[in-house]
Design a protein around this motif. Sequence first.
Motif, PDB file in Angstrom:
ATOM      1  N   ALA A 110       0.833  -1.208   0.000  1.00 25.13           N
ATOM      2  CA  ALA A 110       0.000   0.000   0.000  1.00 25.13           C
ATOM      3  C   ALA A 110       0.869   1.260   0.000  1.00 25.13           C
ATOM      4  O   ALA A 110       0.573   2.224  -0.727  1.00 25.13           O
ATOM      5  N   ARG A 111       1.933   1.275   0.771  1.00 23.00           N
ATOM      6  CA  ARG A 111       2.820   2.440   0.822  1.00 23.00           C
ATOM      7  C   ARG A 111       3.448   2.697  -0.542  1.00 23.00           C
ATOM      8  O   ARG A 111       3.435   3.826  -1.052  1.00 23.00           O
ATOM      9  N   ARG A 112       3.958   1.626  -1.170  1.00 27.20           N
ATOM     10  CA  ARG A 112       4.604   1.773  -2.482  1.00 27.20           C
ATOM     11  C   ARG A 112       3.599   2.175  -3.566  1.00 27.20           C
ATOM     12  O   ARG A 112       3.908   2.991  -4.437  1.00 27.20           O
ATOM     13  N   TYR A 113       2.398   1.614  -3.510  1.00 25.73           N
ATOM     14  CA  TYR A 113       1.364   1.955  -4.490  1.00 25.73           C
ATOM     15  C   TYR A 113       0.965   3.422  -4.361  1.00 25.73           C
ATOM     16  O   TYR A 113       0.816   4.130  -5.358  1.00 25.73           O
ATOM     17  N   THR A 114       0.810   3.882  -3.137  1.00 27.46           N
ATOM     18  CA  THR A 114       0.488   5.279  -2.884  1.00 27.46           C
ATOM     19  C   THR A 114       1.593   6.181  -3.433  1.00 27.46           C
ATOM     20  O   THR A 114       1.322   7.195  -4.089  1.00 27.46           O
ATOM     21  N   GLU A 115       2.836   5.809  -3.182  1.00 26.93           N
ATOM     22  CA  GLU A 115       3.968   6.574  -3.701  1.00 26.93           C
ATOM     23  C   GLU A 115       3.966   6.600  -5.232  1.00 26.93           C
ATOM     24  O   GLU A 115       4.306   7.624  -5.838  1.00 26.93           O
ATOM     25  N   ALA A 116       3.576   5.489  -5.847  1.00 28.37           N
ATOM     26  CA  ALA A 116       3.524   5.437  -7.313  1.00 28.37           C
ATOM     27  C   ALA A 116       2.521   6.461  -7.846  1.00 28.37           C
ATOM     28  O   ALA A 116       2.810   7.186  -8.800  1.00 28.37           O
ATOM     29  N   TRP A 117       1.341   6.519  -7.265  1.00 33.53           N
ATOM     30  CA  TRP A 117       0.359   7.515  -7.697  1.00 33.53           C
ATOM     31  C   TRP A 117       0.883   8.923  -7.487  1.00 33.53           C
ATOM     32  O   TRP A 117       0.731   9.795  -8.341  1.00 33.53           O
ATOM     33  N   ASN A 118       1.506   9.160  -6.335  1.00 36.53           N
ATOM     34  CA  ASN A 118       1.973  10.510  -6.020  1.00 36.53           C
ATOM     35  C   ASN A 118       3.216  10.904  -6.801  1.00 36.53           C
ATOM     36  O   ASN A 118       3.567  12.089  -6.838  1.00 36.53           O
ATOM     37  N   SER A 119       3.854   9.962  -7.469  1.00 39.56           N
ATOM     38  CA  SER A 119       5.019  10.277  -8.304  1.00 39.56           C
ATOM     39  C   SER A 119       4.616  11.024  -9.571  1.00 39.56           C
ATOM     40  O   SER A 119       5.456  11.616 -10.229  1.00 39.56           O
ATOM     41  N   LYS A 120       3.333  10.961  -9.932  1.00 38.01           N
ATOM     42  CA  LYS A 120       2.803  11.566 -11.158  1.00 38.01           C
ATOM     43  C   LYS A 120       3.354  10.902 -12.419  1.00 38.01           C
ATOM     44  O   LYS A 120       3.316  11.475 -13.498  1.00 38.01           O
ATOM     45  N   VAL A 121       3.857   9.683 -12.287  1.00 39.31           N
ATOM     46  CA  VAL A 121       4.378   8.912 -13.425  1.00 39.31           C
ATOM     47  C   VAL A 121       3.427   7.732 -13.625  1.00 39.31           C
ATOM     48  O   VAL A 121       3.472   6.758 -12.861  1.00 39.31           O
ATOM     49  N   PRO A 122       2.535   7.812 -14.629  1.00 42.64           N
ATOM     50  CA  PRO A 122       1.516   6.769 -14.806  1.00 42.64           C
ATOM     51  C   PRO A 122       2.087   5.360 -14.932  1.00 42.64           C
ATOM     52  O   PRO A 122       1.465   4.395 -14.458  1.00 42.64           O
ATOM     53  N   GLU A 123       3.251   5.213 -15.544  1.00 36.51           N
ATOM     54  CA  GLU A 123       3.864   3.881 -15.685  1.00 36.51           C
ATOM     55  C   GLU A 123       4.187   3.272 -14.326  1.00 36.51           C
ATOM     56  O   GLU A 123       4.183   2.042 -14.180  1.00 36.51           O
ATOM     57  N   ASN A 124       4.461   4.118 -13.335  1.00 34.64           N
ATOM     58  CA  ASN A 124       4.731   3.606 -11.989  1.00 34.64           C
ATOM     59  C   ASN A 124       3.498   2.916 -11.413  1.00 34.64           C
ATOM     60  O   ASN A 124       3.605   1.907 -10.718  1.00 34.64           O
ATOM     61  N   VAL A 125       2.314   3.460 -11.698  1.00 35.13           N
ATOM     62  CA  VAL A 125       1.064   2.845 -11.238  1.00 35.13           C
ATOM     63  C   VAL A 125       0.866   1.504 -11.938  1.00 35.13           C
ATOM     64  O   VAL A 125       0.587   0.484 -11.297  1.00 35.13           O
TER      65      VAL A 125
END
Length: 130
Positions: free
Chosen positions: A12-27
């Motif tokens: 959950a922490r990493r997924y949240t960080e992915a969204w907040n990175s503003k990099v769609p590929e991270n999601v």
Amino acid sequence: MALKQSDLDGLARRYTEAWNSKVPENVASFHTPSSSIIINQGEPSIGHPGLTEMAAGFHADVPDLHLTCNGIRGSGNLAIYLWTFTGHHADTGNALYVLGWEEWELDDDMKVTSSLGWFDGEEYDRQVAG
């Protein structure tokens, strides 16, 4: 597969960080290559290209989107990720405060194989309109 709460918390922490990175590929990277998400019973976004496009759409609509994890729970290979996002709509500038969740099926590597996403679309539209 038995999910440990500590593993779910990390996911959950990493997924949240992915969204907040503003990099769609991270999601999209949290999903298997053939994974899909269906949001509010709409059309599915399928595979990494579709998931990337879905995340990019949210970031375009809410450029300052900030996601907060409100909790995660699991049972077997299923998990529920609870979230809130805030930000301002790109066209109207109106502030948004949206609550929702995702229901995930996970594989043994804790990658999402399918997801159902839910939030109050009518309330979202009301906030966008102001």
